[in-house]
Design an enzyme around this catalytic site. Structure first.
Site, PDB file in Angstrom:
ATOM      1  N   HIS A 113       0.847  -1.187   0.000  1.00 45.22           N
ATOM      2  CA  HIS A 113       0.000   0.000   0.000  1.00 45.22           C
ATOM      3  C   HIS A 113       0.889   1.246   0.000  1.00 45.22           C
ATOM      4  O   HIS A 113       1.677   1.455   0.919  1.00 45.22           O
ATOM      5  CB  HIS A 113      -0.909  -0.010   1.230  1.00 45.22           C
ATOM      6  CG  HIS A 113      -1.620   1.286   1.442  1.00 45.22           C
ATOM      7  ND1 HIS A 113      -2.600   1.738   0.585  1.00 45.22           N
ATOM      8  CD2 HIS A 113      -1.488   2.241   2.392  1.00 45.22           C
ATOM      9  CE1 HIS A 113      -3.037   2.907   1.008  1.00 45.22           C
ATOM     10  NE2 HIS A 113      -2.381   3.234   2.098  1.00 45.22           N
ATOM     11  N   ASP A 115       0.692   5.360  -0.279  1.00 44.71           N
ATOM     12  CA  ASP A 115      -0.064   6.606  -0.369  1.00 44.71           C
ATOM     13  C   ASP A 115       0.557   7.507  -1.420  1.00 44.71           C
ATOM     14  O   ASP A 115       1.765   7.747  -1.401  1.00 44.71           O
ATOM     15  CB  ASP A 115      -0.062   7.339   0.975  1.00 44.71           C
ATOM     16  CG  ASP A 115      -0.912   6.641   2.020  1.00 44.71           C
ATOM     17  OD1 ASP A 115      -2.065   6.304   1.710  1.00 44.71           O
ATOM     18  OD2 ASP A 115      -0.425   6.435   3.142  1.00 44.71           O
ATOM     19  N   ASP A 225      -7.406   2.049   2.985  1.00 46.83           N
ATOM     20  CA  ASP A 225      -6.842   2.947   4.002  1.00 46.83           C
ATOM     21  C   ASP A 225      -7.577   4.265   4.161  1.00 46.83           C
ATOM     22  O   ASP A 225      -7.004   5.239   4.619  1.00 46.83           O
ATOM     23  CB  ASP A 225      -5.364   3.217   3.673  1.00 46.83           C
ATOM     24  CG  ASP A 225      -4.589   3.728   4.875  1.00 46.83           C
ATOM     25  OD1 ASP A 225      -4.883   3.283   6.004  1.00 46.83           O
ATOM     26  OD2 ASP A 225      -3.696   4.569   4.698  1.00 46.83           O
TER      27      ASP A 225
END
Length: 267
Positions: A113, A115, A225
């Site tokens: 993951h 961002d 998220d």
């Protein structure tokens, strides 16, 4: 070289914007030889420990995991490397036991993951995509069964523009079904504040990119998220051809215990 902590490089505090002029000094570099046999044995013990710790206390499987770990500890001699392989085989004997036909089949799929906008400069996000995806590609060479998924069309576009050779490898693995684009959106967006039109544009532009670059639309919405989910999302997902939804933040609720099975109702 990346020079920031897990939670960015904020100026004077973790959640503050990054200090663009901050410098770091490299004082020491260590060279080590990777010991595959030792690493395998360590991973075996960690997994056996988790079996024993997280399964119900009265579970036969948990008892067998603890018994296997104890057997490995008793037979492993750190000064006799030949014992490493024998102990590894003991663990593999336990791991090879299959569930009954009525049990679920659980698959482990690789993902990292990332961002797009976090507590570091955009340039660091771009480099992080390249480092993470190139690591996945290299691992595929050693592990033919490895499957990796990655979301966010924006990150594919960054890699395409800045690392064209890596992008070519990603597309080659995608054609094999091993590097799988997921999500269908341009980025993993916030699920609370954006308007319905913003959600629609996320899917419109994201799905258009994946269709053009990889030949198919995504069928799963990948949003692990964000800290909330608009009631507009179900109808937007359905209109975008999405059949499945993945997240994990629902379990963070401090008040309501999230059910194992539920039906998400939209507007």
């Amino acid at each position: 070289m990346a020079a920031n902590g897990m939670f960015g490089a904020g100026s004077g505090g973790m959640i503050n914007p990054p200090d663009q002029d901050r410098t770091f000094v490299l004082r020491e570099a260590c060279i080590a030889v990777f010991d595959r046999d030792c690493y395998n044995l360590l991973m075996d013990l960690n997994i056996l420990h988790d079996f024993a710790k997280h399964l119900p206390a009265d579970s036969t499987r948990a008892y067998e995991a603890l018994l296997t770990a104890n057997d490995i500890v008793n037979h492993c001699d750190p000064f006799k490397r030949e014992t490493f392989q024998r102990c590894h085989e003991k663990a593999q004997s336990f791991f090879s036991q299959r569930n009954g036909p009525c049990r679920f089949t659980v698959s482990a799929i690789g993902n990292c993951h990332i961002d797009c906008a976090w507590l570091w400069p955009y340039g660091e996000t771009i480099r992080k995509c390249a480092r993470s995806w190139s690591s996945a590609i290299r691992l595929m060479e050693d592990y033919p069964e490895l499957v990796f998924v990655a979301s966010q069309a924006q990150q594919y576009e960054w890699v395409k523009q800045n690392y064209p050779a890596l992008y070519s490898q990603v597309k080659a693995r995608a054609s094999e079904g091993r590097f799988i684009p997921v999500g269908g959106t341009w980025v993993e967006m916030d699920g609370n504040l954006p308007s319905g039109e913003s959600f629609v544009r996320q899917f419109l532009i994201g799905q258009r990119f994946f269709k053009a670059e990889f030949g198919s639309y995504c069928e799963e919405f990948w949003l692990p998220d964000t800290f909330g989910y608009s009631a507009q999302l179900p109808q937007v997902m359905k209109s975008a051809g999405i059949r499945h939804f993945l997240t994990q933040k629902l379990s963070w609720n401090l008040t309501n215990k999230f059910p194992v099975s539920y039906c998400m109702l939209g507007l």
